[in-house]
Design an enzyme around this catalytic site. Structure first.
Site, PDB file in Angstrom:
ATOM      1  N   ARG A  90     -23.703   8.398  -6.988  1.00 32.00           N
ATOM      2  CA  ARG A  90     -22.526   8.050  -7.985  1.00 32.00           C
ATOM      3  C   ARG A  90     -23.089   9.054  -9.256  1.00 32.00           C
ATOM      4  O   ARG A  90     -24.116   9.056  -9.593  1.00 32.00           O
ATOM      5  CB  ARG A  90     -22.748   6.851  -8.434  1.00 32.00           C
ATOM      6  CG  ARG A  90     -22.316   5.566  -7.499  1.00 32.00           C
ATOM      7  CD  ARG A  90     -20.627   5.382  -7.737  1.00 32.00           C
ATOM      8  NE  ARG A  90     -20.119   5.045  -9.055  1.00 32.00           N
ATOM      9  CZ  ARG A  90     -18.962   5.372  -9.195  1.00 32.00           C
ATOM     10  NH1 ARG A  90     -18.231   5.400  -8.314  1.00 32.00           N
ATOM     11  NH2 ARG A  90     -18.487   5.045 -10.508  1.00 32.00           N
ATOM     12  N   LEU A  92     -23.352   9.434 -13.099  1.00 35.11           N
ATOM     13  CA  LEU A  92     -23.387   8.331 -14.278  1.00 35.11           C
ATOM     14  C   LEU A  92     -22.950   8.911 -15.462  1.00 35.11           C
ATOM     15  O   LEU A  92     -23.026  10.052 -15.491  1.00 35.11           O
ATOM     16  CB  LEU A  92     -24.866   8.104 -14.247  1.00 35.11           C
ATOM     17  CG  LEU A  92     -25.607   7.304 -13.035  1.00 35.11           C
ATOM     18  CD1 LEU A  92     -27.205   7.425 -13.031  1.00 35.11           C
ATOM     19  CD2 LEU A  92     -25.060   5.721 -12.940  1.00 35.11           C
ATOM     20  N   ASN A 106     -34.604  10.960 -10.564  1.00 29.12           N
ATOM     21  CA  ASN A 106     -33.682  11.086  -9.352  1.00 29.12           C
ATOM     22  C   ASN A 106     -34.456  12.069  -8.391  1.00 29.12           C
ATOM     23  O   ASN A 106     -35.398  12.767  -8.955  1.00 29.12           O
ATOM     24  CB  ASN A 106     -32.562  11.738  -9.755  1.00 29.12           C
ATOM     25  CG  ASN A 106     -31.495  12.048  -8.523  1.00 29.12           C
ATOM     26  OD1 ASN A 106     -31.408  11.282  -7.737  1.00 29.12           O
ATOM     27  ND2 ASN A 106     -30.789  13.185  -8.636  1.00 29.12           N
ATOM     28  N   HIS A 108     -33.455  14.957  -5.445  1.00 26.76           N
ATOM     29  CA  HIS A 108     -32.163  15.592  -5.204  1.00 26.76           C
ATOM     30  C   HIS A 108     -32.868  16.820  -4.052  1.00 26.76           C
ATOM     31  O   HIS A 108     -33.774  17.439  -4.009  1.00 26.76           O
ATOM     32  CB  HIS A 108     -31.920  16.434  -6.242  1.00 26.76           C
ATOM     33  CG  HIS A 108     -30.749  17.430  -5.712  1.00 26.76           C
ATOM     34  ND1 HIS A 108     -29.365  16.891  -5.620  1.00 26.76           N
ATOM     35  CD2 HIS A 108     -30.460  18.691  -5.705  1.00 26.76           C
ATOM     36  CE1 HIS A 108     -28.553  17.912  -5.089  1.00 26.76           C
ATOM     37  NE2 HIS A 108     -29.130  18.823  -5.148  1.00 26.76           N
ATOM     38  N   SER A 135     -36.532  18.124  -5.092  1.00 26.58           N
ATOM     39  CA  SER A 135     -36.955  18.095  -6.251  1.00 26.58           C
ATOM     40  C   SER A 135     -36.861  16.601  -7.133  1.00 26.58           C
ATOM     41  O   SER A 135     -35.812  16.205  -6.935  1.00 26.58           O
ATOM     42  CB  SER A 135     -35.876  18.846  -7.391  1.00 26.58           C
ATOM     43  OG  SER A 135     -36.065  20.113  -6.606  1.00 26.58           O
ATOM     44  N   LEU A 143     -25.161  17.388 -14.104  1.00 25.62           N
ATOM     45  CA  LEU A 143     -25.413  17.049 -12.828  1.00 25.62           C
ATOM     46  C   LEU A 143     -26.717  17.768 -12.206  1.00 25.62           C
ATOM     47  O   LEU A 143     -26.826  18.923 -12.273  1.00 25.62           O
ATOM     48  CB  LEU A 143     -24.086  17.127 -11.865  1.00 25.62           C
ATOM     49  CG  LEU A 143     -24.456  16.787 -10.488  1.00 25.62           C
ATOM     50  CD1 LEU A 143     -24.273  15.450 -10.386  1.00 25.62           C
ATOM     51  CD2 LEU A 143     -23.107  17.684  -9.522  1.00 25.62           C
ATOM     52  N   ASP A 144     -27.580  17.110 -11.867  1.00 25.37           N
ATOM     53  CA  ASP A 144     -28.768  17.614 -11.040  1.00 25.37           C
ATOM     54  C   ASP A 144     -29.459  18.525 -12.035  1.00 25.37           C
ATOM     55  O   ASP A 144     -30.041  19.672 -11.439  1.00 25.37           O
ATOM     56  CB  ASP A 144     -28.464  18.225  -9.713  1.00 25.37           C
ATOM     57  CG  ASP A 144     -27.845  17.181  -8.877  1.00 25.37           C
ATOM     58  OD1 ASP A 144     -28.223  16.054  -8.850  1.00 25.37           O
ATOM     59  OD2 ASP A 144     -26.881  17.536  -8.048  1.00 25.37           O
ATOM     60  N   GLU A 173     -39.792  14.309   1.174  1.00 19.28           N
ATOM     61  CA  GLU A 173     -39.474  13.387  -0.329  1.00 19.28           C
ATOM     62  C   GLU A 173     -40.220  12.438  -0.024  1.00 19.28           C
ATOM     63  O   GLU A 173     -40.456  11.822  -1.146  1.00 19.28           O
ATOM     64  CB  GLU A 173     -37.740  13.291   0.095  1.00 19.28           C
ATOM     65  CG  GLU A 173     -36.986  14.634  -0.156  1.00 19.28           C
ATOM     66  CD  GLU A 173     -35.413  14.133  -0.272  1.00 19.28           C
ATOM     67  OE1 GLU A 173     -35.054  13.251   0.538  1.00 19.28           O
ATOM     68  OE2 GLU A 173     -34.818  14.652  -1.241  1.00 19.28           O
TER      69      GLU A 173
HETATM   70  C1  GAR Z   1     -32.303  11.910   0.040  1.00 19.10           C
HETATM   71  O1  GAR Z   1     -32.459  12.939   0.863  1.00 19.10           O
HETATM   72  C2  GAR Z   1     -32.060  12.154  -1.268  1.00 19.10           C
HETATM   73  O2  GAR Z   1     -32.748  13.237  -1.785  1.00 19.10           O
HETATM   74  C3  GAR Z   1     -30.591  12.390  -1.491  1.00 19.10           C
HETATM   75  O3  GAR Z   1     -30.338  11.327  -0.905  1.00 19.10           O
HETATM   76  C4  GAR Z   1     -31.057  10.875   0.242  1.00 19.10           C
HETATM   77  C5  GAR Z   1     -31.266   9.688   0.318  1.00 19.10           C
HETATM   78  O4  GAR Z   1     -31.736   9.023   1.625  1.00 19.10           O
HETATM   79  N1  GAR Z   1     -30.004  12.319  -2.777  1.00 19.10           N
HETATM   80  C6  GAR Z   1     -29.099  12.911  -3.527  1.00 19.10           C
HETATM   81  O5  GAR Z   1     -28.455  13.830  -2.541  1.00 19.10           O
HETATM   82  C7  GAR Z   1     -28.812  12.730  -4.718  1.00 19.10           C
HETATM   83  N2  GAR Z   1     -27.895  13.803  -5.338  1.00 19.10           N
HETATM   84  P1  GAR Z   1     -31.859   7.336   1.861  1.00 19.10           P
HETATM   85  O6  GAR Z   1     -30.698   6.742   1.701  1.00 19.10           O
HETATM   86  O7  GAR Z   1     -32.339   7.394   3.108  1.00 19.10           O
HETATM   87  O8  GAR Z   1     -33.011   7.180   0.878  1.00 19.10           O
END
Ligand code: GAR
Length: 212
Positions: A90, A92, A106, A108, A135, A143-144, A173
């Site tokens: 989402r 924000l 966050n 990303h 990151s 955004l990001d 990650e």
């Molecule tokens: C992750 O890869 C994270 O980096 C990404 O969503 C995935 C969540 O995975 N986040 C974004 O794209 C934010 N812009 P999960 O639902 O298995 O935790």
């Protein structure tokens, strides 16, 4: 381990990121998990770990501002030191972001500032980019775009598909996000005037973990 450092995790989906934070047994307490979508796996992961799980369905609110205000109220009831976005899909509002300045992070899936937005793995492959990664950054109103604390960098392999690349990025990650959170929980990281300080020293740029 349980300490006085309180974390609220926001998510929208499968919650593998949340799981990595739970499994890392950080010097911190995950006091609540909040999802903007009902019935997602992230919620049951929280329940299985004994963490209170809340749903705040954004589709039931008349506007983004209304949703964000309610979300802020719910978060603030938990008195968090840190709000962790873990696959929270989402945008924000500015007021929300300002309210949590310096304590909202966050992850990303790209080497920011490259590939902001969605479908990052596909876009990396389409561009023939030899490098990809993820990151951890503080959230600001763009955004990001907030100050970047930590990155994982890995090669795109000739054999990669979008799915395999996504999976390889996610594995990294799940290492860097708990690491970044532990630095914050130990009080090693501060944000001031959009600059990140680690152990009292201004960071010249993000810490990069290379998985080449
Ligand atoms: C992750 O890869 C994270 O980096 C990404 O969503 C995935 C969540 O995975 N986040 C974004 O794209 C934010 N812009 P999960 O639902 O298995 O935790």
């Amino acid at each position: 381990m349980s300490t006085d450092y309180r974390i609220v995790v926001l998510l929208s989906g499968s919650g593998t990121t949340l799981q990595s934070i739970i499994d890392a047994k950080l010097p911190a307490n995950i006091v609540a998990v909040i999802s903007n979508k009902p019935n997602v796996r992230g919620l049951s992961r929280a329940q299985e770990a004994g963490i209170p799980a809340h749903v705040l369905d954004h589709t039931t609110f008349p506007s983004r501002q209304d949703f964000d205000l309610e979300l802020q109220t719910l978060i603030d009831q938990q008195r968090p030191d840190l709000v962790v976005l873990a696959g929270f899909m989402r945008i924000l509002s500015d007021d929300f972001v300002h309210h949590y300045y310096g304590r909202l992070i966050n992850i990303h899936p790209s080497l920011l500032p490259k590939y902001k937005g969605t479908h990052t793995h596909q876009r990396v492959m389409d561009d023939g980019d030899p490098l990809h990664g993820s990151s951890v950054h503080f959230v600001n109103t763009e955004l990001d775009s907030g100050p970047i604390l930590l990155q994982a960098r890995l090669p795109v392999l000739a054999t990669d598909s979008v799915e395999s690349l996504e999976l390889r990025v996610k594995v990294k990650e799940h290492l860097i996000y708990p690491t970044a959170i532990s630095w914050l929980a130990k009080g090693r990281i501060k944000l001031k005037d959009d600059a990140i300080y680690m152990d009292g020293k201004k960071m010249p740029g993000p810490v990069v973990m290379d998985y080449m």
